[in-house]
Design a protein around this motif. Structure first.
Motif, PDB file in Angstrom:
ATOM      1  N   GLN A  18      -0.032   5.332 -32.919  1.00 18.93           N
ATOM      2  CA  GLN A  18      -1.002   6.153 -32.205  1.00 18.93           C
ATOM      3  C   GLN A  18      -1.383   5.473 -30.911  1.00 18.93           C
ATOM      4  N   LEU A  34      -4.124   6.204 -27.353  1.00 19.04           N
ATOM      5  CA  LEU A  34      -5.426   6.829 -27.124  1.00 19.04           C
ATOM      6  C   LEU A  34      -5.312   8.338 -27.021  1.00 19.04           C
ATOM      7  N   ARG A  35      -4.162   8.812 -26.571  1.00 24.47           N
ATOM      8  CA  ARG A  35      -4.000  10.249 -26.411  1.00 24.47           C
ATOM      9  C   ARG A  35      -3.762  10.946 -27.748  1.00 24.47           C
ATOM     10  N   TRP A  45      -4.569   9.848 -30.608  1.00 24.85           N
ATOM     11  CA  TRP A  45      -5.497   9.430 -31.651  1.00 24.85           C
ATOM     12  C   TRP A  45      -6.262  10.616 -32.187  1.00 24.85           C
ATOM     13  N   SER A  67      -9.393  -1.379 -26.981  1.00 23.05           N
ATOM     14  CA  SER A  67      -9.821  -0.617 -25.816  1.00 23.05           C
ATOM     15  C   SER A  67     -11.259  -0.165 -25.981  1.00 23.05           C
ATOM     16  N   HIS A  79     -12.957   2.477 -26.479  1.00 22.41           N
ATOM     17  CA  HIS A  79     -12.672   3.820 -26.968  1.00 22.41           C
ATOM     18  C   HIS A  79     -13.179   3.885 -28.395  1.00 22.41           C
ATOM     19  N   SER A  88     -11.753   4.611 -30.889  1.00 25.52           N
ATOM     20  CA  SER A  88     -10.767   4.134 -31.849  1.00 25.52           C
ATOM     21  C   SER A  88     -10.547   2.637 -31.733  1.00 25.52           C
ATOM     22  N   LEU A 125      -8.265   1.324 -30.293  1.00 32.21           N
ATOM     23  CA  LEU A 125      -6.826   1.049 -30.376  1.00 32.21           C
ATOM     24  C   LEU A 125      -6.448   0.083 -29.264  1.00 32.21           C
ATOM     25  N   VAL A 172      -4.787  -1.509 -26.196  1.00 28.01           N
ATOM     26  CA  VAL A 172      -4.048  -1.064 -25.011  1.00 28.01           C
ATOM     27  C   VAL A 172      -3.701  -2.294 -24.191  1.00 28.01           C
ATOM     28  N   ALA A 208      -8.681  17.418 -31.308  1.00 24.67           N
ATOM     29  CA  ALA A 208      -7.562  16.476 -31.416  1.00 24.67           C
ATOM     30  C   ALA A 208      -6.395  17.119 -32.152  1.00 24.67           C
ATOM     31  N   ARG A 216      -4.723  19.648 -29.969  1.00 27.43           N
ATOM     32  CA  ARG A 216      -3.923  18.958 -28.960  1.00 27.43           C
ATOM     33  C   ARG A 216      -2.630  18.433 -29.583  1.00 27.43           C
TER      34      ARG A 216
END
Lengths: 189, 899
Positions: free
Chosen positions: A166, A168-169, A171, B97, B99, B101, B103, B105, B463, B466
Motif C-alpha cells: 500500500q 498513501l494513495r 491506503w 509519513s 499521514h 496511516s 505508511l 515514504v 477510499a 477510489r
C-alpha cells in the motif's frame, strides 16, 4: 359467409403486416453476440490469468453465461463472485481458490539473474514484460496483472510474485484500522 | 438589483446551509506572538512533497545549505523541496509519513550542523542574513519593485520557491495563479474557522503588510476586479491589522476590502467561503476558477511575497501548537521537515495515557499514529488535547434517523443516507448520493446524537470507491493490452504464412525457369564442346566457347557469365543465373583439363595426381554443398573451396609448363592458359556465390567476412594467373614457366588462408554432418549435383588418359568413402570401365537431383542418353550427396589405378 371471409382476409393481412415488421426489426435491431457475456466480462478483473481454466477472461465470461460456475476467478475474489452470481441469478458459492491466491501481486524479475530467454515475454498475456533475446527483461509493474503465467516458463526461476504494497494513495482507511507503527532502533546521529 | 461587484463592495454576505458552532478554544494559543524554535538535530523531508515527478539533486553524505533545492523536476505541477537548515544529508530512506496511516515514504534525513547558513538566494536583492532577518522578524526591508518583474518570472519564482497552498490542501500555488480563464475575484482566506488554530490569526496580526504585499503580487498576476480579505468576526485584531495594512498598500482604491464574516464552522472551506462572499455555489466537480474566483490562504500570500521579493523558498511556516498537555501553547515558526516530537518536546509536552496527537484541527485533523513524522507545508496545527478536552469517542449507537446531520451538512448532502450505504458497502449507491462532494468537515459527526463517526465511514467509502475505480481502470487497461496482444499474434502469424507462401511461389517459379535455362545451357554446352573438338585440343577457345554457348542458350546466362568474369560485385546474380554460371565454369574447367591432358601426352603422373586432386576437391565441394548449415553460411565455404580448386589448378598448370619440353611449348601455353581460365571461371563462380550470399542478405557475421576474403583472394589469383598466362604465351619457355609457377604460388599463398579457414571447416563439417542434411535449398542441391557431374567428368577423363579398364577395388573404396552408404553404392557399382562408372553416376545424379545441368554436363562428355531421366525426379539433397560421394570415390579409385 362473406363476413367470415372478410375476417379471414383482414386477419391474414394483419398477420402479414406484423410479420413484415417483425422481420424488419429482426434484421435492423439484431444484437451481435451475447450482451450478458459482455456484462459478466465487465465484472471480471481482466487479469487474463487462466486460473479459471479458460484462456482469458472473455472465454470465462462466455462460459458463465453458458452455465459454468461463478466461483472460478481467484483474482476477482469474493466480491467479483458475488456480483456475477447476482447478475446471473445464481447462488453465490465459496471460491475455489484459497485466500492466499487472492492477494494482489505483481511480478518482479531479479534482473541480474535473468538470462534473456524471452520465455516470460511470450507467456505474458498483457505484454507487460519488456526485453529482448539475451538481454535482461523487466516487468512493467503498472501493467502487470499478477497472473503468475510468467513464473512457470522461467528456466532460471528469477521471477518473484511480490504482493502489492500500500502507498498513501491506495491506503484504505478501513483496512488499516490499527495503524502500523514502524519499530526501528534509534540511530546514533 | 445590485450587481455582484456592488454587493461585494457593500459587504453583502450570503448564508451557507448547515454549519456548527463548536467551542473556539482559540484563546489558548493566540495570546503570544509567533515564536522561533531552536535548531533541532534532525529534519525529515519527504520526497517529493507535491507533484509526482522529481529527481534527487543531492546524495547521502552531501553538505547542503539552508534554502538549497534538494530535488530537480520539470513537470507542470512540480514543486522543489528545500533544505530547512544547513547540514548533512545522512539518509534517504523510507520513513513514516505525516499521514493517518503513517505508511513509510521516501524521506531525506537532514542532520543540522547548527550553523543555519543560507545558500545564495536567486533574485534576492539583499544578502542571505538580511533576508533571514526580514522573514523571521518581519522587518520591512527594501523590496524588489514588483512592477519591474515579468509575469513569467514571478510565476517561476513562486514555483521554484516550492509554494503550496498553506491552508491544508497543499495545492501548488503557481497553478492557481496561472488560470486558463479570466479571474474576477480573489478571496484571501483568513477565516480560520476551525477551533484551536490561531496560526493565520497571529500571522495577520504580525505580518499584515507582508501579506498585503503578497496580495499586490497576486493583483499584478491576475488583475482581478475585486480582492476580498475574508476574516471571521472572532478575530477583530487581525481584521483591524489587515485593514490598516490595506490602507497603506499600493492597491488601487476600491478594489480591495476586508470583509468580516460571521463565525461559523466551516466557513473557511473554499466552496463555503465563496458561497458566503458571493452567493454562488461551486458546482459539483468544478473548481472555483470556473466561476472566475480564486481563493488563497493568508499564509500562502506571505510565502509568495517572501519568494518573489526575496527569492526565499518556502522552508518554514507558522504552526499552532496547542492543547492542554503542552505548557507553552502558541504559534511557532516551524521549519518544514521538523519532527512533530521535537516541537512537542520544546513545548513541554506532557503525554497522557492514550494520548492523541492530532495533526490539524479537532474537526478535520487526523490522529498521528507516530510522532516522529515531519511537519509538512499544509500542517497548520499540532493539537495535543488532554483527555478532558477531547476524550475517547463514546461507543457508536444505532442511527435514529433524527436528521440532525442533514441540517448540519454545509454541502447539503444527506449524511444519514451516505452512512447507510457506506455501512452496507453499497458504494455505488453512496456515490449516487454525491459522496464525492463531502468535504469531510465533521459537522455531521459533531451533531450526531448517536455518536456515529460518520466521517470515518465516508472516508472508508471514498477510499473503496477510489480503489474500485482504480481496479476498473486497470482491468480496462489489461483488457486492451490483452486484445492488442491477441491481434498482434494474429498479425504475426498471418505475416509468417504470407511470407512462407511467397517463398514457396518464388521457389516454384525459379524452379520452372531453371529447368528451361538449364536445357538451353546444356545445348549450348554441347555445341561448344563440338566446336572445341573441331578446333582441336590446343585451341584456347574453350572457355570462350563455353561462354558463347551459354549466350546461345540464354542471354541471362551470358550476362551472368560476363559479370562474374568481370567480378562485378553489384552483379544481380539471381538464383536462376547462379547455377548456370557454375555449370559454365565447370564445363570450362573440364575442357581445360582435357586440353591439358592432350597436351601432356606422356607425362601422365603429374596430370593424374592433378586430376585426382581435382576430383577430390570437387567431391569436397560437392560435400560442402550438401552441408546442412544454412545456405548463407555455406556460400563462403564453397567460395573458399572453389578458390582452393583454382589454386590447385594454377599450380598444376605451372607444373605442366615446367616439365614439358620446349617443342611442346605451343601446346603447353594454351593449356596453362586454359587452366588459368578455368581458375578464372572458378573465381567467377565464387563471385556469383558471393553475390548470391549478398543477395540473400542472410549472411551470418562470420559468413560475411569469408566470402569477401575469398572473393578478393580469388580475384588476386585470377589476375596473377592471367598475367602468367600472357607471359607464357609471349615469352620463352623456361622463364615464363617459372614465372607462371611463381605467380601461381603467390596465388596459392593468397588463397591458402581462406581455403584453410573456411574451406577445411566446410569440408569437415560437411563430411561429418552430411547425414543430417535435410534442409537444403534446391539451388544448393543443384550445385551439388553439378559439382558431382564435374567430378565424374574428371574422373572419367583421368580414366581415359590412363586408357586402362580395370576393376574397381572395393577395399580402397571402403577406405575412402566416408559413409556406409557411399561404400555400399560404390560396391554395388560393378562396372569395370570408368565410362560406365560415370554413366551410372550420371543416372544417380540426374535421378535424384533433378538437375539437367548435371546430366547435360555428362551429355557433353559422353552423350549419355539418361539425361531424360533427370526431369521429374524429386529434389533430394541426400541422394545428391550420395551420388557425389560415389563420384568422389570413383575419382579416387581411378587416381589410384593410375598410380
Amino acid at each position: 359467409m362473406s363476413g367470415i371471409m372478410i375476417a379471414v382476409i383482414l386477419l391474414g393481412l394483419l398477420a402479414l403486416v406484423f410479420g413484415a415488421i417483425l422481420g424488419f426489426a429482426a434484421v435492423k435491431f439484431k444484437v451481435e453476440g451475447n450482451p450478458l457475456a459482455d456484462q459478466v466480462e465487465a465484472l471480471l478483473p481482466q487479469t487474463q490469468c487462466g486460473q479459471c481454466g479458460y484462456p482469458g477472461c472473455r472465454p470465462y465470461a462466455e462460459a458463465i453465461v453458458g452455465g459454468d460456475k461463478v466461483n472460478k476467478c481467484p483474482p476477482g475474489g469474493v466480491a467479483t463472485m458475488e456480483k456475477i452470481a447476482e447478475l446471473m441469478g445464481v447462488e453465490p458459492e465459496p471460491l475455489s481458490a484459497t485466500t492466499e491466491q487472492q492477494v494482489k501481486k505483481v511480478a518482479y524479475i531479479r534482473e541480474d539473474e535473468c538470462i534473456g530467454c524471452t520465455k516470460c515475454i511470450q507467456a505474458c498475456p498483457v505484454d507487460a514484460i519488456v526485453g529482448a533475446g539475451k538481454l535482461m527483461h523487466t516487468v512493467i509493474a503498472q501493467d502487470c496483472t499478477g497472473c503468475d503465467l510468467c513464473v512457470e516458463p522461467c528456466p532460471v526461476d528469477c521471477i518473484d510474485m511480490i504482493p502489492v504494497t500500500q502507498d498513501l494513495r491506495s491506503w484504505n482507511w478501513k483496512l488499516s484500522a490499527i495503524p502500523v507503527t514502524q519499530l526501528e532502533e534509534e540511530k546514533p546521529c | 438589483m445590485l450587481t455582484l461587484l456592488e454587493q461585494l463592495d457593500k459587504g453583502t454576505l450570503w448564508k451557507i446551509p448547515g454549519g456548527i458552532h463548536p467551542p473556539e478554544m482559540k484563546s489558548l494559543s493566540n495570546a503570544s506572538s509567533i515564536a522561533r524554535l531552536p535548531l533541532f538535530d534532525e529534519y525529515l523531508l519527504p520526497l517529493p512533497q507535491v507533484g509526482e515527478q522529481a529527481s534527487l539533486a543531492v546524495s547521502v553524505g552531501e553538505q547542503v545549505l539552508k534554502g538549497q533545492s534538494l530535488t530537480r523536476g520539470a513537470g507542470h505541477s512540480y514543486l522543489p523541496v528545500h533544505a530547512p537548515t544547513s547540514g548533512t544529508v545522512i539518509a534517504i530512506e523510507p520513513r513514516p509519513s505525516n499521514h493517518a496511516s503513517a505508511l513509510p515514504v521516501l524521506t531525506l534525513v537532514l542532520k543540522s550542523d547548527g550553523k543555519d547558513d543560507w545558500c545564495t538566494l536567486e533574485g534576492a536583492n539583499s544578502d542571505g542574513a538580511n533576508t533571514k532577518s526580514v522573514s523571521s522578524e518581519g522587518v520591512n526591508a527594501e523590496k524588489v519593485d514588483i512592477a519591474s518583474l515579468s509575469r513569467e518570472l514571478i510565476l517561476s519564482r513562486i514555483q521554484q520557491a516550492g509554494i503550496a497552498g498553506m491552508g491544508g490542501a497543499a495545492f501548488p500555488s503557481h497553478i492557481k495563479l496561472s488560470p486558463a480563464s479570466e479571474i474576477e475575484l480573489v478571496i484571501v482566506n483568513g477565516v480560520e474557522c476551525e477551533p484551536y488554530i490561531t496560526a493565520d490569526d497571529r500571522l495577520m496580526r504580525e505580518h499584515a503588510d507582508d501579506i498585503i504585499a503578497g496580495l499586490e503580487i497576486i493583483h499584478k498576476l491576475l488583475a482581478p476586479k475585486r480582492l476580498i480579505i475574508a476574516i471571521e468576526d472572532n478575530k477583530p485584531a487581525a481584521a483591524e491589522a489587515m485593514g490598516a495594512a490595506l490602507n497603506r498598500s499600493h492597491l488601487p482604491a476600491g478594489t480591495a476590502r476586508v470583509t468580516q464574516i460571521p463565525t461559523k464552522y466551516p466557513s473557511g472551506g473554499e466552496k463555503q467561503l465563496i458561497q458566503i462572499i458571493t452567493g454562488k455555489e461551486v458546482p459539483s466537480g468544478a473548481i472555483p476558477a470556473q466561476l472566475g474566483i480564486v481563493v488563497h490562504n493568508v499564509g500562502t500570500l506571505f510565502a509568495i511575497r517572501d519568494a518573489v521579493v526575496f527569492g526565499k523558498p518556502l522552508i518554514e511556516r507558522v504552526v499552532t501548537v496547542t492543547g492542554n498537555t503542552v505548557s507553552k501553547p502558541g504559534n511557532y515558526w516551524v521549519p518544514i521537515g521538523t519532527r512533530v516530537t521535537d516541537v512537542l518536546t520544546y513545548c513541554d509536552f506532557q503525554s497522557e495515557p492514550s494520548q492523541k496527537i492530532i495533526m490539524g484541527g479537532p474537526m478535520m485533523g487526523y490522529a498521528l499514529p507516530e510522532s516522529k513524522v515531519p511537519i509538512l507545508k499544509g500542517s497548520n496545527c499540532i493539537l495535543v488535547p488532554a483527555s478532558d478536552e477531547i476524550g475517547e469517542m463514546p461507543a457508536e449507537k444505532p442511527c435514529i434517523r433524527c436528521g440532525e446531520c442533514a441540517v448540519a451538512c454545509p454541502a447539503s448532502l444527506l449524511p444519514q443516507q451516505l452512512f447507510w450505504h457506506a455501512k452496507a458497502e453499497e458504494y455505488d449507491k453512496a456515490e449516487s448520493y454525491n459522496l464525492k462532494d463531502c468535504i469531510e468537515c465533521g459537522c455531521c459527526s459533531y451533531v450526531c446524537p448517536s455518536d456515529i463517526p460518520l466521517v470515518e465511514y465516508y472516508r472508508v467509502a471514498k477510499a473503496a470507491i477510489r480503489h474500485d475505480a482504480e481496479e476498473k481502470r486497470k482491468a480496462e487497461r489489461a483488457k486492451v493490452r490483452f486484445e492488442a496482444r491477441i491481434a498482434r499474434l494474429e498479425e504475426e502469424k498471418n505475416a509468417r504464412e504470407a511470407k512462407a507462401r511467397e517463398a514457396a511461389e518464388k521457389r516454384k517459379a525459379s524452379m520452372v525457369g531453371n529447368e528451361k535455362d538449364a536445357i538451353a545451357a546444356a545445348l549450348a554446352r554441347v555445341q561448344a564442346k563440338k566446336a572445341a573438338k573441331d578446333d582441336g585440343a590446343v585451341s584456347g577457345v574453350a572457355a570462350d566457347g563455353a561462354g558463347a554457348g551459354a549466350s546461345v542458350g540464354l542471354s541471362a546466362a551470358v550476362s551472368a557469365g560476363v559479370n562474374n568474369t568481370a567480378a562485378t560485385p553489384a552483379d544481380a546474380a539471381t538464383t536462376a543465373a547462379d547455377p548456370k554460371a557454375g555449370v559454365a565454369a565447370a564445363i570450362a574447367r573440364a575442357k581445360a583439363k582435357k586440353a591439358a591432358a592432350q597436351a601432356e601426352a606422356g607425362e601422365s603422373s603429374a596430370q593424374d595426381q592433378a586430376s585426382t586432386d581435382m576430383a577430390a576437391e570437387r567431391s569436397t565441394e560437392a560435400r560442402a554443398d550438401v552441408n546442412p548449415e544454412p545456405s548463407a553460411a555455406q556460400d563462403p565455404k564453397k567460395a573458399a573451396i572453389a578458390a582452393a580448386v583454382a589454386r590447385a589448378k594454377a599450380k598444376k598448370a605451372a607444373a605442366q609448363g615446367l616439365s614439358s619440353a620446349s617443342d611442346a611449348q605451343t601446346s603447353d601455353a594454351p593449356a596453362i592458359d586454359q587452366a588459368i581460365e578455368t581458375g578464372a571461371e572458378d573465381s567467377a563462380s565464387n563471385n556469383s556465390d558471393e553475390n548470391n550470399a549478398n543477395a540473400a542478405a542472410t549472411v551470418t557475421p562470420e559468413g560475411k567476412e569469408d566470402p569477401k576474403k575469398a572473393a578478393i583472394a580469388a580475384a588476386v589469383a585470377r589476375a596473377k594467373a592471367k598475367k602468367a598466362a600472357k607471359a607464357a604465351q609471349n615469352d620463352g619457355v623456361d622463364a615464363p614457366a617459372a614465372d607462371t609457377q611463381d605467380n601461381a604460388d603467390a596465388a596459392e599463398k593468397n588463397v591458402t588462408d581462406i581455403a584453410e579457414s573456411a574451406g577445411t571447416d566446410g569440408a569437415e563439417s560437411a563430411g561429418t554432418d552430411a547425414k543430417a542434411s535435410e534442409t537444403l535449398t534446391p539451388a544448393d542441391a543443384k550445385k551439388a549435383a553439378v559439382a558431382a557431374a564435374v567430378a565424374k567428368a574428371k574422373a572419367k577423363k583421368a580414366a581415359q588418359a590412363q586408357a586402362q579398364a580395370s576393376n574397381l577395388q572395393q577395399a580402397e573404396d571402403n577406405e575412402h568413402s566416408s559413409s556406409q552408404r557411399d561404400a555400399q553404392l560404390a560396391q554395388s557399382d560393378n562396372a569395370a570401365e570408368a565410362a560406365d562408372v560415370s554413366e551410372i553416376a550420371d543416372i544417380d545424379v540426374s535421378n535424384v537431383s533433378n538437375v539437367p545441368d548435371a546430366a547435360d554436363g555428362a551429355v557433353a562428355e559422353n552423350a549419355a542418353p539418361q539425361a531424360d531421366q533427370a526431369q521429374d525426379a524429386e529434389q533430394d539433397s541426400k541422394k545428391a550427396r550420395i551420388a557425389t560421394a560415389v563420384a568422389k570415390a570413383k575419382a579416387k579409385k581411378a587416381a589410384r589405378e593410375q598410380e
